[in-house]
Write an enzyme that holds these catalytic residues in place. Structure first.
Site, PDB file in Angstrom:
ATOM      1  N   LYS A 134      -5.375 -37.472 -21.134  1.00 17.69           N
ATOM      2  CA  LYS A 134      -6.291 -38.604 -20.938  1.00 17.69           C
ATOM      3  C   LYS A 134      -7.658 -38.336 -21.573  1.00 17.69           C
ATOM      4  O   LYS A 134      -8.671 -38.823 -21.117  1.00 17.69           O
ATOM      5  CB  LYS A 134      -6.485 -38.877 -19.447  1.00 17.69           C
ATOM      6  CG  LYS A 134      -5.224 -39.025 -18.656  1.00 17.69           C
ATOM      7  CD  LYS A 134      -4.686 -40.415 -18.738  1.00 17.69           C
ATOM      8  CE  LYS A 134      -3.486 -40.538 -17.801  1.00 17.69           C
ATOM      9  NZ  LYS A 134      -2.512 -41.467 -18.291  1.00 17.69           N
ATOM     10  N   CYS A 135      -7.664 -37.576 -22.642  1.00 19.51           N
ATOM     11  CA  CYS A 135      -8.896 -37.144 -23.298  1.00 19.51           C
ATOM     12  C   CYS A 135      -9.071 -37.909 -24.606  1.00 19.51           C
ATOM     13  O   CYS A 135      -8.092 -38.316 -25.234  1.00 19.51           O
ATOM     14  CB  CYS A 135      -8.789 -35.637 -23.571  1.00 19.51           C
ATOM     15  SG  CYS A 135     -10.131 -34.905 -24.508  1.00 19.51           S
TER      16      CYS A 135
END
Length: 160
Positions: A35-36
């Protein structure tokens, strides 16, 4: 034998993997997160792996949730996300800590061997470490260093 080869880690499939299994291979180790903003680097890492695996490159991904909780999933979610979204088929390991008291021994070793701008800390997701075929850490790359920019170093390491 290199200290690196004394280490081990648990795969996402709950198999204990000894780093000595990678003797004679050039190894790129990356702490990952799904989720970066840097998560699209999975695509570039997979491209490097596809290009050089037959010449001796191994990529080892270590999911980490220490940076703004950007890897919240369990092993199945991580595995599915890597495969479905990015076609990743290089070795992924169980979620670990890369900093702090519970830092995984592989990261304790890498941070000691190749300190970064912040000393013995990992700055963010997708910090990369290149290890020579004899187990010697060669170079540390910043999170923002795109996989394509590492290619020349991989080529040099494979040529030795």
């Amino acid at each position: 034998m290199s200290d690196f080869y004394q280490l081990q880690a648990m795969s996402l499939q709950q198999q204990n993997i000894n780093m000595k299994d990678y003797q004679g291979k050039v190894v790129l180790i990356v702490n990952t997160a799904s989720k970066c903003g840097l998560t699209p680097q999975y695509e570039g890492l997979q491209k490097l792996y596809d290009e050089y695996k037959d010449q001796g490159l191994v990529i080892l991904g270590f999911p980490c949730n220490q940076f703004r909780q950007q890897e919240p999933g369990d092993a199945n979610q991580i595995s599915e996300g890597c495969l479905i979204n990015y076609g990743v088929d290089f070795q992924m390991f169980e979620k670990i800590d890369v900093n702090g008291a519970n830092s995984h021994p592989i990261y304790q070793y890498l941070k000691s061997a190749l300190p970064g701008m912040f000393g013995n800390k990992i700055k963010w997701n997708f910090t990369k470490f290149l290890i020579a075929s004899d187990g010697t850490p060669i170079k540390r790359f910043a999170p923002t260093t795109k996989p394509a920019a590492i290619e020349q170093y991989i080529q040099q390491a494979l040529a030795k």
